[in-house]
Design a protein around this motif. Structure first.
Motif, PDB file in Angstrom:
ATOM      1  N   GLN A 197       0.819  -1.218   0.000  1.00 58.40           N
ATOM      2  CA  GLN A 197       0.000   0.000   0.000  1.00 58.40           C
ATOM      3  C   GLN A 197       0.851   1.265   0.000  1.00 58.40           C
ATOM      4  O   GLN A 197       0.375   2.342   0.330  1.00 58.40           O
ATOM      5  CB  GLN A 197      -0.947  -0.002   1.196  1.00 58.40           C
ATOM      6  N   ALA A 198       2.114   1.120  -0.410  1.00 55.59           N
ATOM      7  CA  ALA A 198       3.003   2.279  -0.473  1.00 55.59           C
ATOM      8  C   ALA A 198       3.926   2.180  -1.682  1.00 55.59           C
ATOM      9  O   ALA A 198       5.126   2.424  -1.586  1.00 55.59           O
ATOM     10  CB  ALA A 198       3.808   2.386   0.814  1.00 55.59           C
ATOM     11  N   LEU A 199       3.341   1.822  -2.830  1.00 57.89           N
ATOM     12  CA  LEU A 199       4.120   1.633  -4.050  1.00 57.89           C
ATOM     13  C   LEU A 199       3.766   2.692  -5.088  1.00 57.89           C
ATOM     14  O   LEU A 199       2.589   2.964  -5.330  1.00 57.89           O
ATOM     15  CB  LEU A 199       3.851   0.246  -4.644  1.00 57.89           C
ATOM     16  N   GLY A 200       4.757   3.250  -5.731  1.00 58.74           N
ATOM     17  CA  GLY A 200       4.528   4.173  -6.826  1.00 58.74           C
ATOM     18  C   GLY A 200       4.214   3.426  -8.110  1.00 58.74           C
ATOM     19  O   GLY A 200       4.823   2.395  -8.403  1.00 58.74           O
ATOM     20  N   LEU A 201       3.231   3.945  -8.871  1.00 58.06           N
ATOM     21  CA  LEU A 201       2.853   3.377 -10.170  1.00 58.06           C
ATOM     22  C   LEU A 201       3.025   4.466 -11.222  1.00 58.06           C
ATOM     23  O   LEU A 201       2.573   5.596 -11.031  1.00 58.06           O
ATOM     24  CB  LEU A 201       1.393   2.918 -10.196  1.00 58.06           C
ATOM     25  N   ARG A 202       3.656   4.123 -12.341  1.00 61.54           N
ATOM     26  CA  ARG A 202       3.849   5.109 -13.403  1.00 61.54           C
ATOM     27  C   ARG A 202       3.631   4.460 -14.768  1.00 61.54           C
ATOM     28  O   ARG A 202       3.911   3.280 -14.950  1.00 61.54           O
ATOM     29  CB  ARG A 202       5.256   5.714 -13.331  1.00 61.54           C
ATOM     30  N   LEU A 203       3.154   5.280 -15.710  1.00 63.57           N
ATOM     31  CA  LEU A 203       2.938   4.809 -17.080  1.00 63.57           C
ATOM     32  C   LEU A 203       3.237   5.933 -18.052  1.00 63.57           C
ATOM     33  O   LEU A 203       2.840   7.085 -17.819  1.00 63.57           O
ATOM     34  CB  LEU A 203       1.503   4.296 -17.248  1.00 63.57           C
TER      35      LEU A 203
END
Length: 282
Positions: A197-203
């Motif tokens: 619940q503390a992960l960065g997501l990028r696209l």
């Protein structure tokens, strides 16, 4: 330790990645699937690595497949980030919005994404995927959920918005087109994965950053989702839950720059790896 599957589609070899080396798991299991996960296969791999009992695999030139075999089901959660609900013009849901995605959509993390025939609204969505390691049936509490998770992976929940929202209101048909769920590159076991619940997501699309969020902004957290789903369906080892996407999809952008043949999508989640897909005409 991470798990992956290498080789041509339908001929993937189960592999463990440890300290930069690739280890052949065929002496332990035929595949990374529900049966392997249910039998605590991840612990068996760790023990074999510690004992030096696994042969090194020459992985040069091998295609990267999805890190698990095709699951029994892919369950998806819609509108699970408040910023994404806002950009979609939809209210924050009081309960999780659930839909299913055809398991046949699962492909490797670097495989092409086929734009469906007649599509003008194919969209991107980076998502944290949860892979079940045990059966969840009528869980008593969300606190019962975490110990049932095998691991986590990067998932690309590709969507066709016209099919999803304008063609009869059935979300599944906008989500289940061929190649619409690139997955991986690795399965990171839950033990040692840190706080999901503390992960960065990028696209990125064609090098332009489109999504930049964090799993901390989920409306319904992972433990709640597994508990909730278990009240309506049985979750089995190897099943996948796509847990939702943050803001930044084409649907919420002025001009709506939907995907077309030739576009390149890159996506990553902290600690889970990076994927890249080229869009092609179906």
């Amino acid at each position: 330790m991470h798990l992956t599957r290498l080789g041509a589609a339908g001929e993937e070899i189960p592999v463990a990645i440890h300290e930069g080396a690739h280890y052949d798991l065929r002496g332990l299991t035929a595949d990374i699937d529900g049966a392997f996960l249910a039998s605590d296969g991840i612990s068996a791999v760790r023990a074999a690595l510690a004992a030096g009992a696994l042969p090194v695999l020459d992985s040069a030139g091998l295609r990267v497949g999805s890190p698990i075999a095709r699951p029994g089901k892919i369950v998806c959660v819609g509108l699970n980030y408040s910023d994404h609900a806002a950009e979609s013009g939809m209210a924050v849901p009081a309960e999780p919005v659930i839909f299913m995605k055809d398991p046949m959509t699962m492909v490797g993390p670097y495989d092409d994404v086929a734009i469906p025939r007649g599509s003008v609204k194919t969209d991107w969505e980076v998502e944290l995927a949860v892979v079940m390691g045990a059966t969840a049936r009528y869980l008593e509490s969300p606190t019962d959920s975490r110990g049932l998770i095998a691991g986590y992976a990067v998932s690309h929940d590709v969507s066709e918005r016209e099919f999803q929202l304008e063609r009869g209101g059935q979300w599944d048909k906008g989500k289940s087109c061929e190649t619409f769920n690139p997955f991986g590159p690795v399965l990171v076991p839950a033990e040692g994965a840190g706080d999901p619940q503390a992960l960065g997501l990028r696209l990125w699309v064609n090098g332009v950053l489109r999504q930049d969020g964090t799993t901390a902004n989920m409306i319904f957290g992972i433990d709640h989702l597994i508990w909730y789903l278990s009240q309506f369906m049985v979750l089995y080892p190897g099943d996948v839950i796509n847990t939702g996407t943050p803001a930044g999809v084409a649907l919420g952008i002025d001009g709506q720059p939907y995907l077309k043949a030739g576009d390149v999508v890159e996506l990553e989640i902290e600690g889970l790896g990076r994927a890249r897909q080229t869009c092609v005409a179906s």
